[in-house]
Every structure is written in C-alpha cells, then in structure tokens.
Design an enzyme around this catalytic site. Sequence first.
Site, PDB file in Angstrom:
ATOM      1  N   ALA A   1      -5.717 -28.670  -3.196  1.00 54.35           N
ATOM      2  CA  ALA A   1      -6.112 -27.913  -4.289  1.00 54.35           C
ATOM      3  C   ALA A   1      -7.414 -27.291  -4.443  1.00 54.35           C
ATOM      4  O   ALA A   1      -7.563 -26.231  -4.862  1.00 54.35           O
ATOM      5  CB  ALA A   1      -6.219 -29.068  -5.411  1.00 54.35           C
TER       6      ALA A   1
ATOM      7  N   ILE B   1      -9.272 -25.853  -1.570  1.00 56.82           N
ATOM      8  CA  ILE B   1      -9.228 -24.497  -0.705  1.00 56.82           C
ATOM      9  C   ILE B   1      -8.313 -23.539  -1.320  1.00 56.82           C
ATOM     10  O   ILE B   1      -7.069 -23.518  -1.576  1.00 56.82           O
ATOM     11  CB  ILE B   1      -8.606 -25.145   0.630  1.00 56.82           C
ATOM     12  CG1 ILE B   1      -9.680 -26.370   1.315  1.00 56.82           C
ATOM     13  CG2 ILE B   1      -8.586 -23.998   1.695  1.00 56.82           C
ATOM     14  CD1 ILE B   1      -8.947 -27.078   2.415  1.00 56.82           C
TER      15      ILE B   1
ATOM     16  N   GLU C   1      -6.605 -21.127  -0.404  1.00 53.61           N
ATOM     17  CA  GLU C   1      -5.987 -20.356   1.022  1.00 53.61           C
ATOM     18  C   GLU C   1      -5.379 -19.341   0.516  1.00 53.61           C
ATOM     19  O   GLU C   1      -4.829 -18.661   1.165  1.00 53.61           O
ATOM     20  CB  GLU C   1      -4.678 -21.642   1.377  1.00 53.61           C
ATOM     21  CG  GLU C   1      -3.785 -21.964   0.480  1.00 53.61           C
ATOM     22  CD  GLU C   1      -4.249 -22.819  -0.839  1.00 53.61           C
ATOM     23  OE1 GLU C   1      -3.322 -22.879  -1.778  1.00 53.61           O
ATOM     24  OE2 GLU C   1      -5.130 -23.727  -0.651  1.00 53.61           O
TER      25      GLU C   1
ATOM     26  N   ASP D   1     -11.624  21.591  -1.865  1.00 54.64           N
ATOM     27  CA  ASP D   1     -11.068  22.795  -1.841  1.00 54.64           C
ATOM     28  C   ASP D   1     -10.558  23.366  -3.033  1.00 54.64           C
ATOM     29  O   ASP D   1     -10.200  22.569  -4.136  1.00 54.64           O
ATOM     30  CB  ASP D   1      -9.585  22.794  -0.775  1.00 54.64           C
ATOM     31  CG  ASP D   1     -10.116  22.686   0.518  1.00 54.64           C
ATOM     32  OD1 ASP D   1     -11.045  23.247   0.980  1.00 54.64           O
ATOM     33  OD2 ASP D   1      -9.140  22.272   1.214  1.00 54.64           O
TER      34      ASP D   1
ATOM     35  N   ASP E   1      -6.685  21.028   4.345  1.00 53.90           N
ATOM     36  CA  ASP E   1      -4.952  21.283   4.426  1.00 53.90           C
ATOM     37  C   ASP E   1      -4.802  21.757   5.909  1.00 53.90           C
ATOM     38  O   ASP E   1      -4.084  21.366   6.730  1.00 53.90           O
ATOM     39  CB  ASP E   1      -4.553  22.287   3.564  1.00 53.90           C
ATOM     40  CG  ASP E   1      -5.293  23.668   3.392  1.00 53.90           C
ATOM     41  OD1 ASP E   1      -6.168  23.708   4.336  1.00 53.90           O
ATOM     42  OD2 ASP E   1      -5.259  24.198   2.375  1.00 53.90           O
TER      43      ASP E   1
ATOM     44  N   ASP F   1      -9.357  21.643   9.672  1.00 53.80           N
ATOM     45  CA  ASP F   1      -9.967  20.776   8.517  1.00 53.80           C
ATOM     46  C   ASP F   1      -9.876  19.358   9.141  1.00 53.80           C
ATOM     47  O   ASP F   1     -10.762  18.394   8.481  1.00 53.80           O
ATOM     48  CB  ASP F   1      -9.526  20.792   7.125  1.00 53.80           C
ATOM     49  CG  ASP F   1      -9.654  22.129   6.461  1.00 53.80           C
ATOM     50  OD1 ASP F   1     -10.601  22.791   6.681  1.00 53.80           O
ATOM     51  OD2 ASP F   1      -8.845  22.515   5.562  1.00 53.80           O
TER      52      ASP F   1
ATOM     53  N   GLU G   1     -12.108 -28.545  -9.950  1.00 54.56           N
ATOM     54  CA  GLU G   1     -11.230 -29.482  -9.422  1.00 54.56           C
ATOM     55  C   GLU G   1     -11.929 -30.709  -8.578  1.00 54.56           C
ATOM     56  O   GLU G   1     -11.896 -31.725  -8.324  1.00 54.56           O
ATOM     57  CB  GLU G   1     -10.011 -29.166  -8.788  1.00 54.56           C
ATOM     58  CG  GLU G   1      -9.207 -28.548  -9.629  1.00 54.56           C
ATOM     59  CD  GLU G   1      -8.152 -27.199  -9.087  1.00 54.56           C
ATOM     60  OE1 GLU G   1      -7.798 -27.678  -7.540  1.00 54.56           O
ATOM     61  OE2 GLU G   1      -7.484 -26.571  -9.497  1.00 54.56           O
TER      62      GLU G   1
ATOM     63  N   ASP H   1      -3.173 -22.167  -9.769  1.00 50.83           N
ATOM     64  CA  ASP H   1      -3.357 -21.254  -8.619  1.00 50.83           C
ATOM     65  C   ASP H   1      -2.667 -20.095  -8.128  1.00 50.83           C
ATOM     66  O   ASP H   1      -2.996 -19.077  -7.536  1.00 50.83           O
ATOM     67  CB  ASP H   1      -3.909 -22.090  -7.539  1.00 50.83           C
ATOM     68  CG  ASP H   1      -5.458 -22.741  -7.375  1.00 50.83           C
ATOM     69  OD1 ASP H   1      -5.734 -22.736  -8.582  1.00 50.83           O
ATOM     70  OD2 ASP H   1      -5.637 -23.068  -6.416  1.00 50.83           O
TER      71      ASP H   1
END
Length: 844
Positions: A256, A258, A260, A302, A588, A592, A657, A686
């Site tokens: 609960a 961690i 993850e 541009d 473009d 460039d 928790e 979660d």
Amino acid sequence: MINEKEIIYGLSSLEAEKRIKKYGLNIIEKKKKISPLKIFISQFNDFIVWVLIVATIISAFIGEQADAITILIIIVLNAFLGFFQEYRTEKSLEALKKMAAPNAKVYRDKRIQVIKAEKIVPDDIILVESGDRVPADCEIIKSTNLLVDEALLTGESVGILKSKENNKVYMGTTVLVGKGEGKVIKTGMNSEMGKIASLLNDIEEERTPLKEKLTSLGKVLVFCCVIICIIVTFLGIIRGQDKYQMFLVGVSLAVAAIPEGLAAIVTVALGLGVSRMLKRKALVRKLPAVETLGCTSIICSDKTGTLTKNEMTVKKIYYDGITYEKDFNNRKLVLLKKAVLYCNDCTIVKKGKDISKNIIGDPTEAALIKAFFNKEKEYANFIKDGNKIKEIPFDSSRKLMSVLISENGERTAYVKGAPEKIIKKCKFILLNEKVILLSQMHKKKLENIIERMAGDALRCIAVSYKKVTNIREFDEENNLIFLGILGMIDPPREEVKEAVRICKKAGIKPIMITGDHKITAFSIGKELDICSNKLEVMTGEELDKLSDKKFSEIIDSVKVYARVNPEHKLKIVKEFKRKGKIVAMTGDGVNDAPAVKEADIGIAMGISGTDVTKEASSMILLDDNFTTIVAAVEEGRIIYNNIRKFIRYLLSCNLGEVLTMFLASLFYLETPLLPIQILLVNLATDGLPAIALGVDPSDLNVMDEIPRDKNESIFSKGLKEKIIIRGSLIGVCTIFSFLVGKYLKMNISTCRTLALGTLIMSQLIHVFECRSEKYSIFQIKFFTNIYLVIAVLISIGMLLSVIYLPFFRDIFHTSSIGYIHWVIIIFFSGGISLINSLYLWLNR
C-alpha cells in the site's frame, strides 16, 4: 519547373494497389511489438507482488481461504490497472509513430500526389528535392545538381553527385542539394536498407528526465517503506501479536505504501498530453519535449506560414521605370513574366482548371503564376516554346535561383531572388525598353523602391536575365540585366496577435526570424506586437559584424531578425542557451536542421518542412501555425502541473497509510487495519483517482506565470511540505477515529471500520484538494473533471460495499455502521480539508 507535357508517366492508383499486394508495403521490418499478454504478465514481475503471492499461498495452507482469495483478487485488479496504464501508453506511442511516418511525392494517375512512403511500389516515379529522404531504392531518370548524403549506408559524410553514370539512390539517404525524378526499383526489405535491417523514422519511447527522477525517488521510498514495515512487524511480534498476522500486515503495508505506479502514471500523463497536443495540431516526436515545453522562455519562429497565412499575393510590380498595381497582364510585362514563370518550380496538376486551386509548390512561386494567369491553358500556351536546359536551384544562403531556357533558337538565363543579391549581380538595367549600364543612381532608386514596398509590408523579389552562348556564362550568374521587382504580401494570421500577447503574459519572449527585408520584417513584427521600434530589428549582415561578446550584450533587446540564413539561426539558439534560456526554434529547410536540433525544443513545419528537419525535431506543427506552438507550451505546463497533482496525492496518501500503522505500533495500540483492509485502501484510492488527476483541465491562470526553471525540483514551491503535513494529518486523524471508537467501547471490528472509512474518505476528499495548489476545495469547480468524480464515486462504492454487503463484510472483517459512526468518519476526514481550505482562503 516541370512542364505539364512531361507528366505522362506514373502508375495508376489501381495498379499501385495490385503491386502493394504483390511486393508488400515499403517498410523496414521492426522488432516485434510487446503483446498485450506480456504487458499483463509483466505486472506481476515485482518483488513485493511475489512476497504477497507467497503470503496468499501461506494463507490458503493455514485455512484462511477467504483472505487468500481476496488478496489474490486484489493483486489481479492492481495488475489490470497497471496493464491499462501501460497498454494505453503503448497504443498512443504506436499511433504517433504512424503519424510521423514520412511522405513522398510520386506520379500517380498522371499527376503529382503526396502519399505515405510506405505506399510506394516498384516502377513508381518519385520526385525528390533538397531536404527529402529518399523513400525507396531508385534509378534517377533526370536530375538537377542532385547531391545525396549516403552516410547512412557508406559512412562517408561527403555528398555524392548523381549523374548518368552514377544514377542510383537508396532508401533512407538524404538529398542535400538539387532535385530529381527517379524510377523505383526496390522497396521495403528488398532495398539496400532492408538488407542491413536498419530502422528509419522510428520514434523511440524515451525515458523522460522526470520519469528517471521519479524512478529514483521510488527506490528511496521503497527502502524507507520497507524499513518502516519491518519495524511495524517486529514491534507487533514483540508485543506478542500473531507472527503470521504481523508478517501479512508488514507485506500489505509495503504494497500500500510503495507508490509503484508513480512512474507509470507519469507515462500515462505524458501519453494523454501528447494525444491532447495532437488534437491541437502539434505532433510530439520525443516525450522529453513535453516536459521541456513548460519551461520554454524563448520561441524563435519563422515568419512565413507560421506568423503569416502563407497566402502570397502580388500587389505591386516595378518594371521598366513604371510601378504597376493592378493591370499585371499589360503586354509590356512579357519579359518579366517569362522570368518569373520559367524560373519557377511549381507544377499545375490538373489541365483546363482554375489555376489557383491546382498548383503544387512554394507559395511564393505559386503567387507569381497566379498574378498573371487564371486558367491553366493560358499558362501552358505561354511557356510551351521554352525548353529548360539547366537549372541552379534556390539556396537559402545564395538566396537565388537560375534557369537556362532555350526558346526560338535563343538561349536565355533567367535569375530571380532577393533584390540586394540580384542588384549585386547586375551590370545593366532595362529602362525605357533599352538596356543601359546600371549606375549608382539607378541602384539608389531601386533601393528606394524596395524600401517603399517593404514599408507597406510587401515582400520583394527581383528578377533579371541575360542572353548566353555557353553553359559557363550561365553558371557564373553575373553581368545580368536587371528587369524588375515584384512586391507581394503574406498577411499575418489573425490569431497570432493574441498568441503573442499570451506569450508575453506567460513570460515567454517571441522572436521573429525571416529572410525578408528589414523594413518588411519590422512592419509585420510591429503589426503582431512582437517589436515596437526599428532598434529591435537586426539583419543577418549586421549580426555577422558583431563579436560574440557584443551579440551577447544586445541579444535580449533584439526581437526580429531579418535577411538571416540558417547559420544565423544556429548562432541565435546557441547564444540564448548559453544565457540559460530554454529555446524553441522552428525550421523547414534542410539547412535549418542544425538549429532545430540544437534548440531545447526543435519544431519542424508539418506542411512545408523537409524530412531532414522533421527528423531533427522534437515536435512537428501539423498546421505550420505559431498559435499551435503557444498551445503546445500551454499543454506542457498543464501536463507538468498534473504530474505534480498526482505526486502530491499519491505520496500524501501513502504517507498517511504508513503513519497510521507506525503510530499504532509506536503507542502499543491494537492493529487499526488488517492486511486485507490495507490492500483495499490501496485499490480504492491509488488507482482510478490518481489516473483521473492526469487528465485534469488546467487552472485558468496556467499561462499567467513565468516559465519554471528546467532544473527545478518537482517538489518545489512548497509541494514537499504539503505532502508531509497532509500525509501526517491523514495518519493522525485515522488513528484518532480508531481511538474514539475504542473510547466509546465499540468492538474492534467497528473501530477498524471507522479507521478504514476515515483513511479512505480523507484520501478521496484530498484528491479534490490536489487539483489546485492555490485554490481551496470550495473554489474548485467539481464537474470540470468528470473522470475524477466518477473515479471517486467508484471508490466510495467499494467502501460502502465492504461495510454493508454481508459477503464482502465477512471477507474484509468490517462491521455495518450507523449515522453516528459516519459523523465520526466525516468529522475526522473532512475536518482536515476544512482547516486547509480556510487557511488557503485566508491567505488569498
């Protein structure tokens, strides 16, 4: 320019489809995609999950089948949530890969079409020009100064000139200069590229810097959580509690506590953000760009097509001493008309039609044709006697284009380009229908005409010619006869002025870069509120004269760059970066690409951009519009803010928790939550609520703040303190609700139900607080994120189910509770939020 009479070859669409079935798509085989099943199985490849599965097996062996089945169900549900996140991200990235696939120009149905390169088949006739990637192995039929970079295959960085003797070009190589037409001989895995199984135009899923930081943070949190869980377990055992029960408590608490899903949810948020950007016409090629966009402090754009409409219209013509503003079909303009039509790369794709809707090519060159003709037939008749012998294509550094035309037994060179370049190459001028020496007085008069046109925001192009007897005279491009000047306008996009205003408000400096005359650039820049006086405009020539030190001193005051070449763009980007700015740069042309690659966020034009520039870019504008860049920056800020929101939420909840169980152990209380209840909290809070925060709409003032520093911690601006304080309050209030139950002599099952209800409800209330760092829960409009409302309702439904449905009540060891119990739960879970909201309200 390709004459209409030459468009007589090319496959039909029907024949091309048949050949696709025979030869397959023109693609290089890639590594196999990860199957959905493998993605799902990978969710179980986690140490904590393995430990939990072992605990489940132990539960089953000692007769706790209900606990074992429930834990297993929760493990599978968590795996499904992880699978959903990862699979959706994979699909989003796959869709982006398809969108970023290269296009190619090909003759189909006797006209030029732009199609996906994968649809090319053997015997297709393709067209390539400067900046294009060659889409398949071809034999060149005809070419003009075609120089190809074959380093991808040979390792040699020197361009190879293609001729009759050396007429093969290969898939994946790049056209550096010139243009050509080729017949496709091999495609896909049959090509040279296929033989060495190279991967081209592949968008890799990159681990973003933020994701890397959060992965590292996750490892630290895992270590801390495991230590706390071990302490909680051992304290319980020392107090004489059941060893197996405490082992399950420790493992469940680790699962609960961690976070993850932290890195996975970041990927989901980035993926969803990329999808939103796509709807706003910005195609992100590299995920780290999404993060960087929110830090943007400089946008170098541009002018043509990005700040303007790219709908060029000729407004004035100066020829033979006279300025024409309306009657461009005057018979006196015949020679000038020949110069701009022969020295032109546009193609008319449909015969006998309205010419304005059927021109393929550069908008400036298309405008030159439309200035003189409405019908294709008239245009075809005018150029039918001209035969192109040789061409020197337009180059952004030369700013010139030349063609050698044979017409009625005579050879004539026509040259068009930037007026100052043309004037320098001219020795004569056509005046009063006579060719005379171009004197300094004539040059001064021409410069005045150019300045007047530029002052009216007209872009000027000059044309010249000369009679030649041999190729060498043509190649030298000198001793020309000056013909005239054409002034054309490309009106600014109406929406850009507002986008510029938003930029300035957001602490972003917009910079306009153009090849236009300095006065034209100033006129457009002033109209768009980018600049306010001529001192803020600099030309490429002026930039060349400055030392690096002097340029560094004045760069912050320059807002418009005129008459620049790609090398100047690169210099501008490097200097801004040296000063610690985060730079977005558009481009473009093939030249460039270095500047686009050097920029923090390289932006290629989706419509006018070359393949090379797109390959170097982080993002592609599908509509070539400056407003889209600003929209992408806004999305970048929204995504980053949303990532902060669910980091705040997840870590606060997880801390709450862990603290609940730690405080209980520390003060020798009975275990306030059973392992199965801890896992329920993890499942209810979660998953869906955290994901829903990833699609939260922006705060109204997201573009009112200055750009954040690129190296700024994700926990800056008090986020770390908010997490610690709120997480501690959640843990403390959960313990208090448990103690109140004990004080009122409730049985242990009811006390745990109070703790469970308080912990879940306080987290579900907190998820709404996390939607804003400035506004209280009472100032946030709840239904602007309907996904979050639904996610919270589902979680509340899960809580009510385990309290009131006998089947789930037995599994989760809860008690059915009445209104007095709910008063306790709401008091402790809602009281924290009320205090926090009052604090924010008083602060504001």
